[in-house]
Design an enzyme around this catalytic site. Structure first.
Site, PDB file in Angstrom:
ATOM      1  N   LYS A 133      34.650  50.659  40.423  1.00 24.84           N
ATOM      2  CA  LYS A 133      34.124  49.978  41.605  1.00 24.84           C
ATOM      3  C   LYS A 133      33.392  50.957  42.532  1.00 24.84           C
ATOM      4  CE  LYS A 133      35.928  45.925  40.576  1.00 24.84           C
ATOM      5  NZ  LYS A 133      36.507  46.306  39.299  1.00 24.84           N
ATOM      6  N   LYS A 168      37.825  43.169  46.313  1.00 27.40           N
ATOM      7  CA  LYS A 168      38.092  43.687  44.965  1.00 27.40           C
ATOM      8  C   LYS A 168      39.107  44.822  45.007  1.00 27.40           C
ATOM      9  CE  LYS A 168      33.175  43.200  43.896  1.00 27.40           C
ATOM     10  NZ  LYS A 168      32.085  43.577  43.008  1.00 27.40           N
ATOM     11  N   ARG A 218      25.715  41.558  32.455  1.00 31.92           N
ATOM     12  CA  ARG A 218      26.215  42.810  31.904  1.00 31.92           C
ATOM     13  C   ARG A 218      25.063  43.487  31.170  1.00 31.92           C
ATOM     14  NH1 ARG A 218      30.946  45.016  30.278  1.00 31.92           N
ATOM     15  NH2 ARG A 218      31.333  44.702  32.502  1.00 31.92           N
ATOM     16  N   ARG A 232      26.715  36.190  32.259  1.00 31.77           N
ATOM     17  CA  ARG A 232      27.998  35.476  32.255  1.00 31.77           C
ATOM     18  C   ARG A 232      27.999  34.530  33.444  1.00 31.77           C
ATOM     19  NH1 ARG A 232      30.972  40.998  32.499  1.00 31.77           N
ATOM     20  NH2 ARG A 232      29.222  41.179  33.918  1.00 31.77           N
ATOM     21  N   ARG A 240      34.295  33.355  39.704  1.00 26.78           N
ATOM     22  CA  ARG A 240      34.106  34.596  38.950  1.00 26.78           C
ATOM     23  C   ARG A 240      33.399  34.320  37.621  1.00 26.78           C
ATOM     24  NH1 ARG A 240      40.267  36.094  38.589  1.00 26.78           N
ATOM     25  NH2 ARG A 240      40.211  33.839  38.202  1.00 26.78           N
ATOM     26  N   ASP A 280      27.273  45.895  35.885  1.00 31.80           N
ATOM     27  CA  ASP A 280      27.225  44.478  36.254  1.00 31.80           C
ATOM     28  C   ASP A 280      26.206  44.316  37.366  1.00 31.80           C
ATOM     29  OD1 ASP A 280      29.220  43.994  34.446  1.00 31.80           O
ATOM     30  OD2 ASP A 280      30.823  43.865  35.941  1.00 31.80           O
ATOM     31  N   GLU A 288      29.010  46.785  39.815  1.00 28.34           N
ATOM     32  CA  GLU A 288      30.079  47.522  39.134  1.00 28.34           C
ATOM     33  C   GLU A 288      29.491  48.400  38.033  1.00 28.34           C
ATOM     34  OE1 GLU A 288      34.532  46.619  37.367  1.00 28.34           O
ATOM     35  OE2 GLU A 288      32.968  45.163  36.984  1.00 28.34           O
ATOM     36  N   ASN A 290      30.947  50.023  34.703  1.00 29.15           N
ATOM     37  CA  ASN A 290      32.125  50.068  33.828  1.00 29.15           C
ATOM     38  C   ASN A 290      32.001  51.233  32.854  1.00 29.15           C
ATOM     39  OD1 ASN A 290      33.685  47.345  34.359  1.00 29.15           O
ATOM     40  ND2 ASN A 290      31.489  46.914  34.446  1.00 29.15           N
TER      41      ASN A 290
HETATM   42  N1  ADP Z   1      29.258  40.635  45.684  1.00 32.48           N
HETATM   43  C1  ADP Z   1      29.607  39.581  44.933  1.00 32.48           C
HETATM   44  N2  ADP Z   1      29.152  38.322  45.253  1.00 32.48           N
HETATM   45  C2  ADP Z   1      29.513  37.235  44.515  1.00 32.48           C
HETATM   46  N3  ADP Z   1      30.336  37.298  43.458  1.00 32.48           N
HETATM   47  C3  ADP Z   1      30.815  38.506  43.088  1.00 32.48           C
HETATM   48  C4  ADP Z   1      30.472  39.711  43.798  1.00 32.48           C
HETATM   49  N4  ADP Z   1      31.082  40.753  43.203  1.00 32.48           N
HETATM   50  C5  ADP Z   1      31.781  40.237  42.163  1.00 32.48           C
HETATM   51  N5  ADP Z   1      31.620  38.889  42.091  1.00 32.48           N
HETATM   52  C6  ADP Z   1      32.212  37.978  41.097  1.00 32.48           C
HETATM   53  O1  ADP Z   1      33.468  38.506  40.683  1.00 32.48           O
HETATM   54  C7  ADP Z   1      33.459  38.824  39.287  1.00 32.48           C
HETATM   55  C8  ADP Z   1      34.157  40.151  39.033  1.00 32.48           C
HETATM   56  O2  ADP Z   1      33.574  41.194  39.810  1.00 32.48           O
HETATM   57  P1  ADP Z   1      33.396  42.697  39.359  1.00 32.48           P
HETATM   58  O3  ADP Z   1      33.032  43.468  40.571  1.00 32.48           O
HETATM   59  O4  ADP Z   1      32.462  42.779  38.222  1.00 32.48           O
HETATM   60  O5  ADP Z   1      34.878  43.145  38.925  1.00 32.48           O
HETATM   61  P2  ADP Z   1      35.654  43.086  37.505  1.00 32.48           P
HETATM   62  O6  ADP Z   1      34.695  42.533  36.491  1.00 32.48           O
HETATM   63  O7  ADP Z   1      36.014  44.490  37.225  1.00 32.48           O
HETATM   64  O8  ADP Z   1      36.856  42.247  37.727  1.00 32.48           O
HETATM   65  C9  ADP Z   1      32.000  38.836  38.888  1.00 32.48           C
HETATM   66  O9  ADP Z   1      31.846  38.383  37.548  1.00 32.48           O
HETATM   67  C10 ADP Z   1      31.342  37.885  39.864  1.00 32.48           C
HETATM   68  O10 ADP Z   1      31.397  36.546  39.383  1.00 32.48           O
HETATM   69 MG    MG Z   2      32.764  43.133  36.134  1.00 36.68          MG
END
Ligand code: ADP
Ligand code: MG
Length: 318
Positions: A133, A168, A218, A232, A240, A280, A288, A290
């Site tokens: 993150k 997060k 991704r 996705r 999410r 991401d 993100e 990864n």
């Molecule tokens: N700034 C953001 N605004 C809207 N949705 C978000 C945002 N950041 C993350 N998300 C949603 O949350 C999900 C997971 O976030 P992510 O930061 O990729 O963490 P991880 O995949 O490690 O759990 C993403 O697939 C997206 O749908």
């Molecule tokens: Mg992610």
């Protein structure tokens, strides 16, 4: 060539989805020997990194009705041997997060591998340098408005400037612990207390990007270069997009803006030894980076009729 993969227990891996399996399969198909081990099979003896490893043969997945299908017994394992990891050409560190104490200790063991003899993907120093993150914070020009804090008042102030936020945990993956918070939420105090563990752990708080509805892309980068992408898309009932929480995968291209993000990241990724990375991107913003065990290969292979696992292996075994 000989490849060693440090992975989670095989029973936890889905051969039709997991990028580690895709890469092991490609290595086998290209005529290389593939061995597996796990972080709790690592040792240091005489100053060298050793592991108990088992040779693995994989039965490749097949395309059936436009889906990958694996045989029930999709792998065959040989007897375990205890060998220095330097006797392999490459070692893939592919253990899933959390990056906890045993995980970190494993990276210190991998530090002892001579990079001239054996390439470690991703480099143990790089994995330690790049919290998945927080690493994005080093590229402020391409990320959404973001803070990291455990302070309720700092979050309240940020929320007063935004319509909605995403919270997060810093060590999560696959959507775990990701929360949506909007102005006037009656659970405000409680949500912050739960996610910061009563103010004892910082979290990332990001402005909510409404374009997340159109997908969380991704993009796979190999040595800093984008080699493929998959979108996705969240299902209507879930904000999410992660595949692990039911996000629908869809074919996609890499836009000019996303190419630009990759170019901005590339020098730092290369400097940090982050050879195989999944970023991401939501609405053209990096959310993100990864580096531990990014996924997406199987889905991109299926949707774009490519073989990214083969590209990764060939980039090492040239
Ligand atoms: N700034 C953001 N605004 C809207 N949705 C978000 C945002 N950041 C993350 N998300 C949603 O949350 C999900 C997971 O976030 P992510 O930061 O990729 O963490 P991880 O995949 O490690 O759990 C993403 O697939 C997206 O749908
Ligand atoms: Mg992610």
């Amino acid at each position: 060539m000989k490849f060693a993969f440090i992975i989670d227990p095989l029973a936890k891996l889905d051969p039709t989805h997991d990028s580690s399996v895709a890469m092991m399969e490609s290595a086998g198909n290209l005529g290389h020997e593939v061995y597996i081990t796990s972080i709790n099979e690592l040792s240091v003896v005489g100053g060298k990194a050793y592991a108990h490893l088992q040779k693995i043969s994989l039965k490749p997945v097949k395309l059936v009705d436009n889906h990958w299908k694996a045989e029930e017994n999709w792998y065959l394992l040989e007897e375990s041997t205890f060998l220095p990891l330097e006797s392999y050409n490459a070692v893939f560190m592919r253990t899933d997060p959390p990056v906890n104490t045993p995980y970190l200790y494993a990276t210190y063991i991998l530090d002892l591998i001579d990079p001239k003899k054996t390439k470690v993907v991703n480099s143990p120093q790089g994995i330690r340098a790049a919290n998945e993150k927080m690493y994005a914070l080093q590229f402020p020009s391409v990320i959404p408005d973001t803070i990291v804090t455990q302070s309720k008042s700092v979050i309240a102030d940020f929320l007063s400037q935004k319509e909605a936020l995403i919270l997060k945990p810093l060590g999560g993956k696959a959507g775990e612990g990701i929360l949506f918070l909007q102005q006037g939420d009656r659970n405000f105090n409680s949500l912050i207390e739960i996610s910061t563990k009563q103010g004892k752990e910082p979290i990332m708080v990001q402005e909510y990007l409404p374009s997340a509805k159109e997908g969380d892309k991704r993009i796979i980068l190999l040595n800093g270069k984008p080699i493929g992408a998959v979108n996705r898309i969240p299902t209507g009932k879930e904000f999410r997009g992660n595949m692990a929480v039911g996000g629908r995968v869809a074919q996609t291209d890499i836009t000019e803006r996303e190419l630009n993000i990759c170019e901005i990241l590339a020098p730092k990724l290369i400097e940090d030894g982050l050879f195989f990375v999944g970023i991401d991107v939501i609405g053209g913003y990096l959310t993100e980076v990864n580096v531990t065990s990014p996924t997406g290969i199987r889905e991109i292979d299926l949707l774009n009729n490519v073989n990214l696992g083969q590209d990764v292996i060939n980039a090492i075994a040239f």
